[in-house]
Design an enzyme around this catalytic site. Structure first.
Site, PDB file in Angstrom:
ATOM      1  N   ASN A 104       0.993  -1.146  -0.291  1.00 54.73           N
ATOM      2  CA  ASN A 104       0.005   0.365   0.118  1.00 54.73           C
ATOM      3  C   ASN A 104       1.287   1.657   0.119  1.00 54.73           C
ATOM      4  OD1 ASN A 104      -2.464  -1.794   0.457  1.00 54.73           O
ATOM      5  ND2 ASN A 104      -2.810  -1.045   1.955  1.00 54.73           N
ATOM      6  N   GLY A 105       0.636   2.370  -0.873  1.00 53.84           N
ATOM      7  CA  GLY A 105       1.240   2.993  -0.962  1.00 53.84           C
ATOM      8  C   GLY A 105       2.159   3.670  -1.917  1.00 53.84           C
ATOM      9  N   GLU A 484     -24.132  23.301  -2.183  1.00 50.10           N
ATOM     10  CA  GLU A 484     -23.569  22.418  -0.868  1.00 50.10           C
ATOM     11  C   GLU A 484     -24.186  21.921  -0.084  1.00 50.10           C
ATOM     12  OE1 GLU A 484     -22.105  20.293  -2.468  1.00 50.10           O
ATOM     13  OE2 GLU A 484     -21.122  18.117  -1.047  1.00 50.10           O
ATOM     14  N   HIS A 507     -35.929  39.120  -5.106  1.00 52.05           N
ATOM     15  CA  HIS A 507     -36.783  39.559  -6.210  1.00 52.05           C
ATOM     16  C   HIS A 507     -37.578  38.169  -6.462  1.00 52.05           C
ATOM     17  CE1 HIS A 507     -34.255  42.357  -8.556  1.00 52.05           C
ATOM     18  NE2 HIS A 507     -33.184  41.617  -7.743  1.00 52.05           N
ATOM     19  N   LYS A 609     -24.624   5.886  -5.851  1.00 56.41           N
ATOM     20  CA  LYS A 609     -23.365   6.638  -5.398  1.00 56.41           C
ATOM     21  C   LYS A 609     -22.533   6.740  -6.715  1.00 56.41           C
ATOM     22  CE  LYS A 609     -19.976   7.558  -2.743  1.00 56.41           C
ATOM     23  NZ  LYS A 609     -19.017   8.932  -2.407  1.00 56.41           N
TER      24      LYS A 609
END
Ligand code: F6R
Length: 614
Positions: A104-105, A484, A507, A609
């Site tokens: 990993n990495g 958001e 408005h 998702k």
């Protein structure tokens, strides 16, 4: 992101490795693999890898039965260097099959190391940085597994967690940790380790959390821990009490909260590697002044939150680069007659990189001659593949349907691009460029300090819990942020929320404001604070129940207190970058309101998702 597991003991390793990989599936991945040292003389390392799901690995190994052996390693990969293919999946074998490595990495110096190995006659099957480590182990092997691991660690730079097997030492695995998690598990007649505690708790609750710079020699009856220089270290064993499902979520009740809390590191990953010696260096491509000057306009296209990130990014690009930026919903752009030609740069923003409308808009605009820059999270996703250039957001896998770290990393990369382009265009002198880079460097910390508002947002949530409608107001960058904030509240709490550019109120919309109407007034844009205050006064005068989000300590912001029922102080950042920290309390507020209402936070109704259909 990626998952690692290693097991050595008396039982068959493959079924345990497969089950551990399946437990880490929730982290997201695009390929998986196992390597097992098979018994027999001579011993052999057998390998199986698949692009796609762990289920494919179960099938190919006949649920592990086809891979006899009691010592092995496994990996789920989230692609970085190289596409998510079988070849690029981990573990990787060295040239003669002497070593297998799962990683990993990132190995930062893999390019020069690979060149040296190629010159020595090593051949490579994958495009990964990890295969270099497997070959280096073989190249440096002196008959002693441990000494060889130490030697190779001294040759590589980067961040990593490794699981390493050696055919000549068939019961031993080395586990190595530097800036990537790894946890050792102590058992009776076996020992194991993984990058995620969820993969361990079925087998043992006695664990050792490795520290950066440590490595461990793991055999069926012992775990020996060492410092980088090889000096032995004591094992600090702790007992895990988390349930498996709590462990998957890092101890949080929901993925959404876990991902909110991961934002400082995610923003850091998006920015820091690209800020080198006070220069912005894009990944594998650069744009010249001529390239940029060729563009008469920029179109940003995206859907949902990614569109709102684009709206916030527009302000930064226009202010710094002086180029007109048109932000278009992808579902509208794909069917519009907006003039587009090769003088247009299209920036497509997408977490998944698979959103059908965004992908279609990219294809349409490309066909009309536009150059495409994709800002996406998922490596080698469809949008990334269509683009001329890609800037990955490095948010890591996002599981909760409502995006959080996906959004903030999109903002970070848009800001980075704005500063980069402004500099290339010659619009920033050295001091201004250095100043803006300094501000970009502060963003992860600002996001981290915004997370401290969690308890305050939890206390605030009851004020919104029973609302039928909530209005979010803001000007300029704050209007993008208000959108958001409203979307987050709508999608997870099912409360109707609307965002308005605050100047638009009179408005029409102000007709909806009555006594007690909840209003979230986002007032983080310091240049427009006075204008925002006038809108707060407008709604206050009609009886609105105002919660104002203001920068902590900003002169003038205290006046808002006279009209707002509540003030939330967000970390004070310069105008164009302010949104990245200010969005955090809005995410937290939506989360706590949804939780109070008992909503399905990670999987809201009617939502998916990844929206891969039109
Ligand atoms: C909202 C949310 C969605 C996505 C949108 C685009 O929280 O997650 O609005 O932002 O569906 O998705 P991507 O970024 O994958 O293109």
């Amino acid at each position: 992101m990626c998952g690692i597991i290693g097991f050595t003991g008396l039982k068959q390793a493959a079924p345990i490795l497969l089950e551990g990989l399946a437990r880490m599936e929730y982290r997201g991945y695009d390929s998986a693999g196992v390597a097992v040292v098979s018994a027999g003389s001579p011993a052999q390392i057998r390998l199986e890898k698949v692009s796609g799901k762990v289920a494919g690995l179960y099938e190919k190994t006949e649920n592990g039965a086809a891979f006899p052996g009691t010592c092995g390693i496994g990996h789920t990969r989230w692609a970085t260097h190289g596409a998510p293919t079988d070849f690029n999946a981990h573990p990787h074998l060295s040239q003669s099959g002497l070593f297998a490595v799962a990683h990993n990495g990132i190995i930062e110096n893999f390019v020069p190391l690979k060149k040296e190995l190629l010159a020595k006659g090593y051949t490579f099957k994958s495009q990964t940085d990890t295969e270099v480590v497997a070959q280096l182990l073989e190249d440096n092997y002196n008959g002693d597994f441990q000494q060889t691991v130490e030697k190779v660690l001294s040759l590589i730079d980067g961040s990593y967690a490794f699981a390493i097997l050696c055919r000549e030492d068939p019961q031993t695995i080395f586990a190595v940790k530097k800036n990537s998690p790894l946890i050792l598990g102590q058992g009776d007649g076996f020992n194991l380790f993984a990058s995620d505690v969820t993969a361990l708790v079925e087998h043992t609750r006695d664990v050792v959390y490795m520290e950066d710079g440590q490595y461990a020699k793991v055999t069926p009856d012992s775990i020996e821990l060492f410092a980088e220089d090889g000096s032995p270290l004591p094992l600090a064993v702790t007992r895990v009490t988390l349930s498996v499902s709590a462990a998957e979520k890092g101890g949080y009740e929901h993925f959404m909260m876990k991902e909110i809390m991961e934002q400082p590191e995610a923003v850091e990953r998006a920015l820091t590697p690209r800020l080198k010696n006070n220069e912005i260096v894009l990944d594998g491509f650069s744009l010249t002044k001529e390239d940029l000057a060729h563009f008469h306009k920029i179109i940003i296209t995206a859907c949902g939150s990614a569109y709102y990130a684009g709206l916030a990014g527009k302000y930064a690009i226009e202010k710094l680069c002086g180029l007109p930026v048109d932000v278009q919903l992808a579902s509208e752009l794909r069917y519009s007659d907006i003039p587009i030609d090769d003088h247009c740069l299209l920036i497509a923003v997408s977490q998944s990189g698979e959103t059908a409308d965004t992908l279609a808009a990219v294809k349409e605009c490309k066909a009309k001659g536009a150059k495409v820059l994709a800002i996406v999270n998922v490596v080698e996703s469809a949008i990334a593949k269509q683009a001329d250039h890609v800037l990955y957001t490095w948010a890591g896998p996002e599981v909760a349907v409502a995006t959080t770290k996906g959004y903030t990393t999109q903002l970070a990369v848009l800001y980075l691009f704005a500063v980069y382009a402004a500099h290339v265009l010659g619009r920033l002198d050295d001091a201004a460029y250095a100043g803006l880079i300094g501000e970009l460097r502060q963003l992860p910390e600002a996001v981290r300090s915004a997370l401290k508002l969690d308890c305050e947002m939890e206390d605030l949530a009851p004020h919104f819990k029973d609302a039928e409608h909530v209005f979010f107001l803001g000007r300029n960058t704050d209007s993008a942020l208000a959108m958001e904030g409203a979307l987050k509240l709508k999608e997870i709490s099912y409360i109707h929320a609307e965002a308005y550019a605050a100047g638009e109120l009179k408005h029409g919309t102000i007709a909806l404001i009555d006594k007690g109407t909840p209003v979230a007034a986002v007032c983080t844009n310091e240049a427009l604070l006075e204008k925002s205050l006038s809108n707060v006064i407008e709604v206050w005068a009609r009886g609105a129940d105002v919660t104002a989000f203001v920068p902590a300590g900003l002169p003038g912001s205290e006046q808002v207190r006279d009209y707002a029922a509540r003030i939330v102080e967000v970390p004070h950042l310069r105008g164009i970058f302010a949104s990245i920290a200010a969005v955090v309390p809005l995410q937290l507020l939506a989360y706590h309101v949804a939780k109070l209402r008992g909503c399905s936070i990670d999987k809201p109704k009617n939502l998916a998702k990844s929206v891969t259909v039109e």
